[in-house]
Write a protein that holds these residues in place. Sequence first.
Motif, PDB file in Angstrom:
ATOM      1  N   CYS A   1     -25.828  50.334  94.289  1.00  0.00           N
ATOM      2  CA  CYS A   1     -25.677  49.375  95.385  1.00  0.00           C
ATOM      3  C   CYS A   1     -26.651  48.214  95.193  1.00  0.00           C
ATOM      4  O   CYS A   1     -27.825  48.437  94.883  1.00  0.00           O
TER       5      CYS A   1
ATOM      6  N   VAL B   1     -28.760  54.646 104.437  1.00  0.00           N
ATOM      7  CA  VAL B   1     -28.492  54.755 103.001  1.00  0.00           C
ATOM      8  C   VAL B   1     -28.465  56.223 102.588  1.00  0.00           C
ATOM      9  O   VAL B   1     -29.413  56.970 102.872  1.00  0.00           O
TER      10      VAL B   1
ATOM     11  N   SER C   1     -26.780  54.653  97.658  1.00  0.00           N
ATOM     12  CA  SER C   1     -27.614  54.084  96.602  1.00  0.00           C
ATOM     13  C   SER C   1     -26.860  54.021  95.279  1.00  0.00           C
ATOM     14  O   SER C   1     -26.892  53.011  94.573  1.00  0.00           O
TER      15      SER C   1
ATOM     16  N   THR D   1     -32.477  57.264 106.070  1.00  0.00           N
ATOM     17  CA  THR D   1     -32.085  57.638 104.716  1.00  0.00           C
ATOM     18  C   THR D   1     -31.704  59.109 104.691  1.00  0.00           C
ATOM     19  O   THR D   1     -32.339  59.935 105.366  1.00  0.00           O
TER      20      THR D   1
ATOM     21  N   LEU E   1     -28.774  46.791  96.812  1.00  0.00           N
ATOM     22  CA  LEU E   1     -29.386  47.062  98.114  1.00  0.00           C
ATOM     23  C   LEU E   1     -30.360  45.984  98.555  1.00  0.00           C
ATOM     24  O   LEU E   1     -30.405  45.628  99.738  1.00  0.00           O
TER      25      LEU E   1
ATOM     26  N   ILE F   1     -35.444  50.046 105.555  1.00  0.00           N
ATOM     27  CA  ILE F   1     -34.279  50.909 105.747  1.00  0.00           C
ATOM     28  C   ILE F   1     -34.576  51.821 106.932  1.00  0.00           C
ATOM     29  O   ILE F   1     -35.620  52.472 106.985  1.00  0.00           O
TER      30      ILE F   1
END
Length: 440
Positions: free
Chosen positions: A193, A215, A184, A244, A195, A241
């Motif tokens: 990022c 991530v 991140s 994480t 993202l 995502i």
Amino acid sequence: MSQDSPLLEALNQALAHREHIGLTTVRLNEAPPSSAPDFFSNDYLSLSTDTVLRERFLRQALAAPRLFGSTGSRLATGNSEEYNVLERRLAHFFAAPSALLFHSGYSANDAFFSSVPQKGDVIIYDELTHASCREGFRQSAARGALYRFAHNSVAALEECIRSVLRKHPEITHGKSTVFFSLESLYSMEGDFCPLAEIVQLIEDLVPAGHAHIVVDEAHTSGTCGPNGSGYISLLGLNGRIHTTVHTFGKGWGFHGAVILSSPTVRKYLIHFAKTFIFSTSMPYTDLYALSSCLDIISGERGQELRQTLNRLCRHTHKQLFNALKRVPEGLLSVDNLFATVADSHDSGLCSPIIPIFTPLAKSLADYLVEKGYAAVAITYPVVKRPRVRLTLHVCSTEKDIDSFINALVQWATKQGQDSVPSLVRRVGSDNRFVEAKARL
């Protein structure tokens, strides 16, 4: 035991060579300086010294029936209701299907990438991905299919994905998975990022069900997002995502990490991740401390701390911009000084990490240490471009920040009006050289 041996000779030669080419060496025989404000640790919210957190933890710990060792691995005698309660709290807080605790971010990343990617799978990663992920890649069943792309470049990632899909048709045929390793906020560059753009690109190019985005939120956990839940939540990407990693050694002011993923991934890690299986579980003290940290971060006080941090970040960026006008770029420079993620989602989020680039990183760090700062020169092989990394914390004041920036300018002035000799250093085993010329 002090007798010379081929091993000791080889080790000493390696250390001597490192010092000879100007790389940073440390002995760890003394604690870092502490007489000046902290501008170098990862304790962004200053929770490691927070008295409110300390009192909350002590109340919980003193009332607990057990306090110390967990007695074994979680697969043996080391599991507990306290573990399960904390993992359920973390899953709920981060809006994730399940949570699995680890001793550190390093062990969490290594555990995931060394075990989850299967034979025939592919791993694509940002070129600045953390060493813990790379160690996992090295042990992975997918280690023969690793592809990196230029840091934070969406265009380079697109080219990489298209190339990978051509080389590995089994992905589009639905027989394998392509993993994406991202962060991140990158700790050495201090940049976020892109993202949202990356996730959209992956969804556009990779067939549904055959991409797995991972991530690492090490440097954004607790410091941004709803109630401090992180960068992914801030961007509204929770459902897009797949896995994480949140670590607790930065914004949380403690240590440890949690992997947030599907229940299937969690169950797989429990049975196949060696760093999980063969490690003694966290002691009860750690579980109580993390629970107390979560209470602070998710509450009103946590929001106040995040607002203070963002205000101090903006002040620092502004003051640095003005101060460095008086210093030639070749001696001190800061890239993308005003780079925030505001352009992508209108949050106005500002990075608490500011790398200060200089070919004389060791000299600058030594000068700052003399002033009482716990400065460390960051050089190859950690980074290709030498620097001293400034990190901001809630406990700092604007006056503290201004004094530190003045120290930077004073050091630059002390270099004199003459040219600083070129610094030529070997930066790799492929006989490449980097030449940095500083002129004041």
